[in-house]
Design an enzyme around this catalytic site. Structure first.
Site, PDB file in Angstrom:
ATOM      1  N   LYS A  44       0.848  -1.086  -0.075  1.00 48.06           N
ATOM      2  CA  LYS A  44      -0.242  -0.077   0.049  1.00 48.06           C
ATOM      3  C   LYS A  44       0.907   1.104   0.092  1.00 48.06           C
ATOM      4  CE  LYS A  44      -0.273  -0.622   4.904  1.00 48.06           C
ATOM      5  NZ  LYS A  44      -0.919  -1.567   6.098  1.00 48.06           N
ATOM      6  N   ARG A 142     -10.380  -0.973  14.931  1.00 47.56           N
ATOM      7  CA  ARG A 142     -10.190  -0.100  13.760  1.00 47.56           C
ATOM      8  C   ARG A 142     -10.999  -0.779  12.730  1.00 47.56           C
ATOM      9  NH1 ARG A 142      -4.183   0.838  10.931  1.00 47.56           N
ATOM     10  NH2 ARG A 142      -4.972  -1.113  10.400  1.00 47.56           N
ATOM     11  N   TYR A 264      16.841  29.413   9.604  1.00 42.52           N
ATOM     12  CA  TYR A 264      15.477  30.021  10.213  1.00 42.52           C
ATOM     13  C   TYR A 264      15.521  29.766  11.524  1.00 42.52           C
ATOM     14  CZ  TYR A 264      13.176  30.434   5.517  1.00 42.52           C
ATOM     15  OH  TYR A 264      12.827  30.727   4.385  1.00 42.52           O
ATOM     16  N   MET A 317      12.612  24.244   3.577  1.00 39.10           N
ATOM     17  CA  MET A 317      11.890  23.472   2.461  1.00 39.10           C
ATOM     18  C   MET A 317      12.628  22.666   1.605  1.00 39.10           C
ATOM     19  SD  MET A 317       9.099  25.313  -0.002  1.00 39.10           S
ATOM     20  CE  MET A 317       7.841  25.883   1.358  1.00 39.10           C
TER      21      MET A 317
HETATM   22  C1  LIG Z   1      -0.022  -2.291   6.836  1.00 40.49           C
HETATM   23  C2  LIG Z   1      -0.625  -3.670   7.226  1.00 40.49           C
HETATM   24  C3  LIG Z   1       0.060  -4.670   7.460  1.00 40.49           C
HETATM   25  C4  LIG Z   1       1.413  -4.670   7.097  1.00 40.49           C
HETATM   26  O1  LIG Z   1       1.995  -4.057   8.348  1.00 40.49           O
HETATM   27  P1  LIG Z   1       3.722  -3.775   8.599  1.00 40.49           P
HETATM   28  O2  LIG Z   1       3.829  -3.354   9.999  1.00 40.49           O
HETATM   29  O3  LIG Z   1       4.278  -2.756   7.626  1.00 40.49           O
HETATM   30  O4  LIG Z   1       4.306  -5.161   8.501  1.00 40.49           O
HETATM   31  C5  LIG Z   1      -0.211  -5.834   7.451  1.00 40.49           C
HETATM   32  N1  LIG Z   1      -1.775  -5.981   7.567  1.00 40.49           N
HETATM   33  C6  LIG Z   1      -2.723  -4.896   7.700  1.00 40.49           C
HETATM   34  C7  LIG Z   1      -4.019  -5.044   7.798  1.00 40.49           C
HETATM   35  C8  LIG Z   1      -2.161  -3.747   7.436  1.00 40.49           C
HETATM   36  O5  LIG Z   1      -3.035  -2.711   7.439  1.00 40.49           O
END
Ligand SMILES: *Cc1c(COP(=O)(O)O)cnc(C)c1O
Length: 380
Positions: A44, A142, A264, A317
């Site tokens: 992702k 979640r 800065y 920046m």
């Molecule tokens: C992002 C995610 C993972 C991978 O998690 P890592 O901590 O990056 O290994 C696995 N399962 C779900 C549901 C996730 O959202």
């Protein structure tokens, strides 16, 4: 495969180098560790910022068959490259998106009964038992069906019948903290679910789960950050090979007298006559401003040819200042490249200085960087 608009490397202020062999090695290490469970990959957010195209192609070539993205839109990108892969969409079924998912053979990770009903109804209408994962919450609160919703499904297994539930999934809240009591509760809850749904392959572990406990492996593991060389378990040695290197070029070196400040806010007063190198990279490229150096709190460090070079003053920046006073002549010169993180400076150390985690640093890398993909031979 190109991941982003091509940048002329000769004109880049910052460059990201991704070692695709190291990525594949990391996947094989996790696969061997979790065998006989299947080792999937979380890709992702543009492959954790490193470029989804090259990332999924390398993982596929290494033998990875199953990919997890957050959004269907990301799933489409993976599908265009990998016609044979199993692709799961973690953020589930958006209202009205079933047709788009089905057309690209993407599998939603159904995270509420509403999503289960919608996918089931869609499959009935099409008269096709399309694949989907069912995400059950085991204590993270979640995504995922609540315990109450799960009971509903246990009593009415016919609700699952219109589609093919290919994965029973849950997610660990505290796998990076092996002593946390929630881990035991989540494992117990997941084992109970497995008893209720014995026919579905099960998946629980992320990277931290793989690296800490084998009773979390079940039928499939879902590593993300560890593939990319990031630290999954804070406070224990990181067994993964570094994959991403961020470098910036020196555009000038100047002498600054003791008692003066740099940048800065004049946040840090020099304690000696110093040589300061200015790097053409900044928070606009995803290097966090919170990693700045302020009196009395030193910030992150960078690395040049075997030498640590500490940040001086604030990250701005487009610029970062580093102290090169102690370097031998001829190293810190206009045009030289300084490592901001990579094999010598852990991305997680920079992240810690900024009060965050490597995940956020990697996924926030800017579009202005030039990106290149290399093999291990090219890295050494
Ligand atoms: C992002 C995610 C993972 C991978 O998690 P890592 O901590 O990056 O290994 C696995 N399962 C779900 C549901 C996730 O959202």
């Amino acid at each position: 495969v190109s991941a982003a608009p091509e940048r002329d490397p000769a004109l880049a202020g910052g460059r990201l180098t991704v070692n695709l062999d190291a990525l594949a090695d990391n996947w094989r290490l996790l696969r061997d560790r979790s065998s006989p469970a299947e080792c999937a990959a979380a890709v992702k957010a543009n492959g954790y910022g490193l470029g989804i195209g090259p990332v999924v192609q390398s993982l596929w070539d290494a033998g990875c068959k199953t990919f997890f993205v957050a959004l269907a839109d990301e799933g489409l990108q993976v599908r265009s490259l990998l016609p044979q892969a199993d692709i799961y969409v973690l953020n589930g079924l958006f209202t009205g998106a079933a047709d788009d998912l089905a057309q690209a053979d993407l599998r939603p990770v159904l995270g509420s009964v509403d999503e289960v009903y919608e996918w089931a109804a869609f499959c009935k209408k099409r008269d096709e038992t399309l694949a989907a994962a069912v995400h059950m919450d085991t204590g993270m609160n979640r995504l995922g069906l609540s315990a109450k919703e799960t009971d509903q499904l246990t009593r009415r297994p016919d609700l699952l019948r219109p589609f093919t539930p290919t994965l029973l999934m849950s997610h660990l809240a505290c796998a990076d903290d092996p002593s946390h009591p929630l881990n035991e509760r989540q494992l117990a809850a997941f084992n109970a679910l497995k008893t209720d749904f014995p026919d579905m392959p099960a998946s629980l572990a992320n990277s931290a789960g793989i690296l800490t406990r084998s009773d979390w492996y079940f039928d499939m593991v879902r590593p993300g950050i560890a593939l990319y060389g990031g630290e999954a378990v804070a406070g224990s040695p990181n067994p993964m090979a570094p994959v991403a290197t961020l470098e910036s070029r020196i555009i000038q070196v100047r002498n600054v007298a003791v008692g003066e400040t740099v940048g800065y806010g004049a946040t840090q007063t020099l304690q000696r006559d110093s040589r300061i190198a200015l790097l053409s990279c900044g928070y606009a490229d995803g290097y966090h401003r919170l990693a700045s150096s302020n009196d009395p709190n030193p910030g992150a460090v960078a690395w040049l040819d075997g030498h640590i070079v500490p940040l001086v003053g604030r990250v701005s920046m487009d610029l970062i200042a580093v102290d090169v006073t102690d370097l031998p002549d001829g190293l810190a010169t206009r045009g030289a490249w300084v490592e901001l993180f990579g094999a010598n400076i852990a991305v997680d150390d920079v992240a810690k200085q900024a009060g965050t985690i490597g995940y956020e640093l990697l996924t926030g890398l800017g579009s202005r960087l030039s990106r290149r993909y290399i093999t291990s031979a090219e890295a050494s």
